[in-house]
Design a protein around this motif. Structure first.
Motif, PDB file in Angstrom:
ATOM      1  N   GLU A  96       0.847  -1.214   0.000  1.00 11.46           N
ATOM      2  CA  GLU A  96       0.000   0.000   0.000  1.00 11.46           C
ATOM      3  C   GLU A  96       0.875   1.255   0.000  1.00 11.46           C
ATOM      4  OE1 GLU A  96      -3.971  -1.703   2.268  1.00 11.46           O
ATOM      5  OE2 GLU A  96      -2.260  -1.019   3.449  1.00 11.46           O
ATOM      6  N   VAL A  97       1.953   1.214   0.786  1.00  9.68           N
ATOM      7  CA  VAL A  97       2.868   2.372   0.817  1.00  9.68           C
ATOM      8  C   VAL A  97       3.450   2.575  -0.586  1.00  9.68           C
ATOM      9  CG1 VAL A  97       5.060   3.245   1.744  1.00  9.68           C
ATOM     10  CG2 VAL A  97       3.464   2.089   3.255  1.00  9.68           C
ATOM     11  N   GLU A  98       3.890   1.482  -1.199  1.00 13.20           N
ATOM     12  CA  GLU A  98       4.473   1.564  -2.545  1.00 13.20           C
ATOM     13  C   GLU A  98       3.452   2.155  -3.525  1.00 13.20           C
ATOM     14  OE1 GLU A  98       5.264  -2.253  -4.311  1.00 13.20           O
ATOM     15  OE2 GLU A  98       6.670  -1.432  -5.766  1.00 13.20           O
ATOM     16  N   HIS A  99       2.231   1.679  -3.421  1.00 11.77           N
ATOM     17  CA  HIS A  99       1.172   2.124  -4.339  1.00 11.77           C
ATOM     18  C   HIS A  99       0.882   3.630  -4.155  1.00 11.77           C
ATOM     19  CE1 HIS A  99      -2.509   1.977  -6.641  1.00 11.77           C
ATOM     20  NE2 HIS A  99      -3.132   2.559  -5.621  1.00 11.77           N
ATOM     21  N   HIS A 100       0.697   4.030  -2.889  1.00 14.66           N
ATOM     22  CA  HIS A 100       0.353   5.441  -2.622  1.00 14.66           C
ATOM     23  C   HIS A 100       1.491   6.372  -3.027  1.00 14.66           C
ATOM     24  CE1 HIS A 100      -3.544   5.259  -0.606  1.00 14.66           C
ATOM     25  NE2 HIS A 100      -3.139   4.076  -0.175  1.00 14.66           N
ATOM     26  N   LEU A 101       2.708   5.982  -2.642  1.00 16.01           N
ATOM     27  CA  LEU A 101       3.857   6.849  -2.984  1.00 16.01           C
ATOM     28  C   LEU A 101       4.046   6.911  -4.494  1.00 16.01           C
ATOM     29  CD1 LEU A 101       6.608   6.099  -0.330  1.00 16.01           C
ATOM     30  CD2 LEU A 101       5.783   8.357  -1.011  1.00 16.01           C
ATOM     31  N   GLY A 102       3.815   5.782  -5.153  1.00 17.62           N
ATOM     32  CA  GLY A 102       3.948   5.714  -6.614  1.00 17.62           C
ATOM     33  C   GLY A 102       3.027   6.714  -7.301  1.00 17.62           C
ATOM     34  N   ARG A 103       1.893   6.981  -6.678  1.00 13.90           N
ATOM     35  CA  ARG A 103       0.955   7.957  -7.274  1.00 13.90           C
ATOM     36  C   ARG A 103       1.336   9.382  -6.946  1.00 13.90           C
ATOM     37  NH1 ARG A 103      -4.983   5.532  -6.566  1.00 13.90           N
ATOM     38  NH2 ARG A 103      -5.327   7.720  -6.195  1.00 13.90           N
ATOM     39  N   LEU A 104       2.082   9.546  -5.838  1.00 11.58           N
ATOM     40  CA  LEU A 104       2.426  10.915  -5.395  1.00 11.58           C
ATOM     41  C   LEU A 104       3.658  11.483  -6.089  1.00 11.58           C
ATOM     42  CD1 LEU A 104       1.986  10.823  -1.515  1.00 11.58           C
ATOM     43  CD2 LEU A 104       0.690  12.201  -3.132  1.00 11.58           C
ATOM     44  N   VAL A 105       4.618  10.599  -6.432  1.00 13.13           N
ATOM     45  CA  VAL A 105       5.892  11.119  -6.955  1.00 13.13           C
ATOM     46  C   VAL A 105       6.093  10.749  -8.434  1.00 13.13           C
ATOM     47  CG1 VAL A 105       7.005  10.991  -4.674  1.00 13.13           C
ATOM     48  CG2 VAL A 105       7.316   9.111  -6.267  1.00 13.13           C
ATOM     49  N   LYS A 106       6.890  11.608  -9.109  1.00 11.25           N
ATOM     50  CA  LYS A 106       7.186  11.344 -10.531  1.00 11.25           C
ATOM     51  C   LYS A 106       8.348  10.354 -10.660  1.00 11.25           C
ATOM     52  CE  LYS A 106       5.844  15.836 -12.366  1.00 11.25           C
ATOM     53  NZ  LYS A 106       6.153  16.683 -11.178  1.00 11.25           N
ATOM     54  N   GLY A 107       9.203  10.324  -9.639  1.00  6.33           N
ATOM     55  CA  GLY A 107      10.354   9.412  -9.670  1.00  6.33           C
ATOM     56  C   GLY A 107       9.920   7.975  -9.413  1.00  6.33           C
ATOM     57  N   SER A 108      10.885   7.089  -9.097  1.00  2.01           N
ATOM     58  CA  SER A 108      10.541   5.670  -8.920  1.00  2.01           C
ATOM     59  C   SER A 108      10.336   5.316  -7.459  1.00  2.01           C
ATOM     60  CB  SER A 108      11.666   4.769  -9.431  1.00  2.01           C
ATOM     61  OG  SER A 108      12.291   5.312 -10.525  1.00  2.01           O
ATOM     62  N   VAL A 109       9.506   4.301  -7.252  1.00  2.35           N
ATOM     63  CA  VAL A 109       9.284   3.748  -5.910  1.00  2.35           C
ATOM     64  C   VAL A 109       9.519   2.245  -6.006  1.00  2.35           C
ATOM     65  CG1 VAL A 109       7.638   3.472  -4.022  1.00  2.35           C
ATOM     66  CG2 VAL A 109       7.557   5.532  -5.442  1.00  2.35           C
ATOM     67  N   LEU A 110      10.409   1.736  -5.152  1.00  2.29           N
ATOM     68  CA  LEU A 110      10.767   0.318  -5.205  1.00  2.29           C
ATOM     69  C   LEU A 110      10.464  -0.321  -3.862  1.00  2.29           C
ATOM     70  CD1 LEU A 110      14.303   0.979  -6.738  1.00  2.29           C
ATOM     71  CD2 LEU A 110      12.277   0.263  -8.020  1.00  2.29           C
ATOM     72  N   CYS A 111      10.102  -1.597  -3.897  1.00  2.00           N
ATOM     73  CA  CYS A 111       9.754  -2.295  -2.649  1.00  2.00           C
ATOM     74  C   CYS A 111      10.792  -3.379  -2.382  1.00  2.00           C
ATOM     75  CB  CYS A 111       8.369  -2.902  -2.821  1.00  2.00           C
ATOM     76  SG  CYS A 111       7.665  -3.495  -1.300  1.00  2.00           S
ATOM     77  N   MET A 112      11.237  -3.521  -1.136  1.00  2.00           N
ATOM     78  CA  MET A 112      12.243  -4.501  -0.722  1.00  2.00           C
ATOM     79  C   MET A 112      13.449  -4.491  -1.660  1.00  2.00           C
ATOM     80  SD  MET A 112      11.193  -5.588   2.095  1.00  2.00           S
ATOM     81  CE  MET A 112      12.092  -7.015   2.576  1.00  2.00           C
ATOM     82  N   GLU A 113      14.018  -3.305  -1.796  1.00  3.85           N
ATOM     83  CA  GLU A 113      15.147  -3.098  -2.717  1.00  3.85           C
ATOM     84  C   GLU A 113      16.463  -3.381  -1.978  1.00  3.85           C
ATOM     85  OE1 GLU A 113      15.344  -2.660  -5.788  1.00  3.85           O
ATOM     86  OE2 GLU A 113      17.148  -1.516  -6.239  1.00  3.85           O
ATOM     87  N   SER A 114      17.273  -4.281  -2.537  1.00  4.30           N
ATOM     88  CA  SER A 114      18.535  -4.625  -1.865  1.00  4.30           C
ATOM     89  C   SER A 114      19.465  -3.413  -1.816  1.00  4.30           C
ATOM     90  CB  SER A 114      19.233  -5.764  -2.611  1.00  4.30           C
ATOM     91  OG  SER A 114      20.541  -5.896  -2.082  1.00  4.30           O
TER      92      SER A 114
ATOM     93  N   ALA B 235      12.365  18.377  -6.533  1.00  3.53           N
ATOM     94  CA  ALA B 235      12.251  18.821  -5.140  1.00  3.53           C
ATOM     95  C   ALA B 235      10.838  18.541  -4.638  1.00  3.53           C
ATOM     96  CB  ALA B 235      12.573  20.310  -5.047  1.00  3.53           C
ATOM     97  N   ASP B 236       9.865  18.624  -5.546  1.00  3.92           N
ATOM     98  CA  ASP B 236       8.488  18.360  -5.153  1.00  3.92           C
ATOM     99  C   ASP B 236       8.333  16.901  -4.689  1.00  3.92           C
ATOM    100  OD1 ASP B 236       5.768  19.244  -4.921  1.00  3.92           O
ATOM    101  OD2 ASP B 236       5.347  17.835  -6.549  1.00  3.92           O
ATOM    102  N   ASP B 237       8.977  15.970  -5.415  1.00  3.74           N
ATOM    103  CA  ASP B 237       8.936  14.552  -5.002  1.00  3.74           C
ATOM    104  C   ASP B 237       9.495  14.398  -3.590  1.00  3.74           C
ATOM    105  OD1 ASP B 237       7.960  13.720  -7.410  1.00  3.74           O
ATOM    106  OD2 ASP B 237       9.718  12.550  -8.010  1.00  3.74           O
ATOM    107  N   ILE B 238      10.586  15.109  -3.316  1.00  5.21           N
ATOM    108  CA  ILE B 238      11.222  15.002  -1.994  1.00  5.21           C
ATOM    109  C   ILE B 238      10.238  15.492  -0.923  1.00  5.21           C
ATOM    110  CG2 ILE B 238      13.150  15.839  -0.555  1.00  5.21           C
ATOM    111  CD1 ILE B 238      14.836  15.907  -3.173  1.00  5.21           C
ATOM    112  N   GLY B 239       9.593  16.617  -1.216  1.00  2.80           N
ATOM    113  CA  GLY B 239       8.613  17.187  -0.287  1.00  2.80           C
ATOM    114  C   GLY B 239       7.443  16.231  -0.063  1.00  2.80           C
ATOM    115  N   GLN B 240       6.951  15.630  -1.143  1.00  2.00           N
ATOM    116  CA  GLN B 240       5.806  14.700  -1.040  1.00  2.00           C
ATOM    117  C   GLN B 240       6.172  13.493  -0.173  1.00  2.00           C
ATOM    118  OE1 GLN B 240       2.809  15.046  -2.057  1.00  2.00           O
ATOM    119  NE2 GLN B 240       2.828  16.565  -3.690  1.00  2.00           N
ATOM    120  N   CYS B 241       7.376  12.993  -0.405  1.00  2.27           N
ATOM    121  CA  CYS B 241       7.833  11.805   0.308  1.00  2.27           C
ATOM    122  C   CYS B 241       7.973  12.112   1.812  1.00  2.27           C
ATOM    123  CB  CYS B 241       9.168  11.393  -0.312  1.00  2.27           C
ATOM    124  SG  CYS B 241       9.815   9.905   0.358  1.00  2.27           S
TER     125      CYS B 241
END
Ligand SMILES: Cc1cc2nc3c(=O)[nH]c(=O)nc-3n(C[C@H](O)[C@H](O)[C@H](O)COP(=O)(O)OP(=O)(O)OC[C@H]3O[C@@H](n4cnc5c(N)ncnc54)[C@H](O)[C@@H]3O)c2cc1C
Length: 301
Positions: free
Chosen positions: A5-23, A45-51
């Motif tokens: 759910e975190v991955e999904h929500h963040l994926g919608r908020l930011v333009k950059g990438s969101v990865l789950c269980m990334e080594s 910078a907006d992505d950083i703020g959103q995160c």
């Protein structure tokens, strides 16, 4: 909220990438570390703020990193969100004697751009594998110079999402440290450099790179100097004097070329490195009564 759910929500908020269980082995120069539950690679910078806001509102721990060249990530990984500020947020703008670089820009690239523009002052940094954000936090330096000498101001984001400009005098730079509060995220740094001959500047960059290749074990993954130099001493010299070169735990080895480097000669774990660190500290303390302090930062579980 579970990880998906975190991955999904963040994926919608930011333009950059969101990865789950990334080594984290893929994101640290030591090639060591368990997974980051969630990793965000911001594109602005907006992505950083959103995160930041997302993590704060949901009480999710947030770990900020740059190029991962000074981090020892523990083997069970990092809980919460790792905000990796690197590619995607790395613009470099040259204007007269000034350079403005976003936090994710790599220091060697900024030094190269400075040389191309005929701007002197960053030659010492040509081979430091840092992001601008990491270099400012650590006050990265080499060959007797530090990044603080050429900084004019640094733009940061506060936990409340506010942008602040910190003047160099207010940053409290010290040896391999800045006084920047750990809750602030660096967005960009402004440098003031000195006009010079591009060929000479490029030659100085090259000389510094050659010195580095000669003195550092760059053929293996590492995190640079593991220990900070105690006042008036060289950590590498102290380690050499206690027979530290060649000490090994698992695949973590004290380099024969530079005693302050622990290299990963295969599949070293964070536990291997931490054990080796403890052994080195003990030997140095027994012989010199000096307590070595870590320059690398240990993060994770
Ligand atoms: C081969 C090698 C050679 C090296 N040589 C040198 C050298 O000559 N001189 C030297 O000083 N260091 C050297 N280092 C160490 C390392 O490059 C520096 O400490 C560097 O400053 C770390 O930058 P980074 O972007 O990799 O930061 P990371 O390792 O990713 O993070 C370091 C710290 O900075 C914080 N941070 C990173 N970005 C931000 C941001 N945008 N906002 C807020 N906090 C942030 C992190 O939270 C962490 O606390 C070397 C490392 C290696 C592997």
């Amino acid at each position: 909220m579970n990880l998906q759910e975190v991955e999904h929500h963040l994926g919608r908020l930011v333009k950059g990438s969101v990865l789950c269980m990334e080594s984290m082995q893929k994101h640290t120069s030591w090639r060591i570390g368990g997974p980051a539950e969630i990793m965000v690679l911001p594109a602005s910078a907006d992505d950083i703020g959103q995160c930041l806001q997302f993590a704060r509102e949901r009480h999710i721990p947030l770990t900020v990193m740059g190029n991962g060249s000074n981090l020892l990530v523990k083997d069970n990984g990092i809980r919460g969100i790792v905000l990796k500020i690197s590619r995607g947020f790395n613009k470099i703008v040259v204007s007269g004697p000034n350079i403005t670089a976003e936090a994710g820009a790599l220091v060697p690239l900024v030094a190269k751009k400075a040389a191309e523009a005929g701007l002197s002052g960053l030659e010492f940094a040509a081979g430091i594998p840092a992001s601008i954000g990491g270099a400012v936090i650590m006050n990265a330096g080499a060959h007797g110079q530090g990044i603080d000498e050429v900084i004019r101001e640094v733009t940061v984001l506060t936990p409340a999402g506010e942008m602040l400009v910190l003047k160099k005098e207010d940053i409290g730079f010290r040896y391999r440290k800045s006084g920047i509060d750990k809750n602030l995220i660096i967005l960009q740094a402004d440098f003031v450099l000195t006009p010079g001959d591009p060929l000479e500047i490029r030659a100085k960059n090259e000389t510094n790179l050659i010195k580095r290749r000669r003195s550092q074990p760059l053929e293996y993954p590492s995190a640079g100097s593991v220990f900070a130099n105690p006042p008036g001493q060289w950590a590498g010299w102290l380690i050499e004097q206690v027979g530290g070169k060649g000490m090994r735990v698992g695949d973590a080895l004290v380099s024969e070329k530079h005693a302050n480097f622990i290299v990963n000669v295969g599949r070293a774990t964070a536990e291997d490195v931490l054990q080796l660190i403890a052994q080195i500290k003990q030997k140095v303390f027994e012989k010199f009564n000096i307590e070595l302090k870590l320059e690398v930062q240990v993060v994770g579980e």
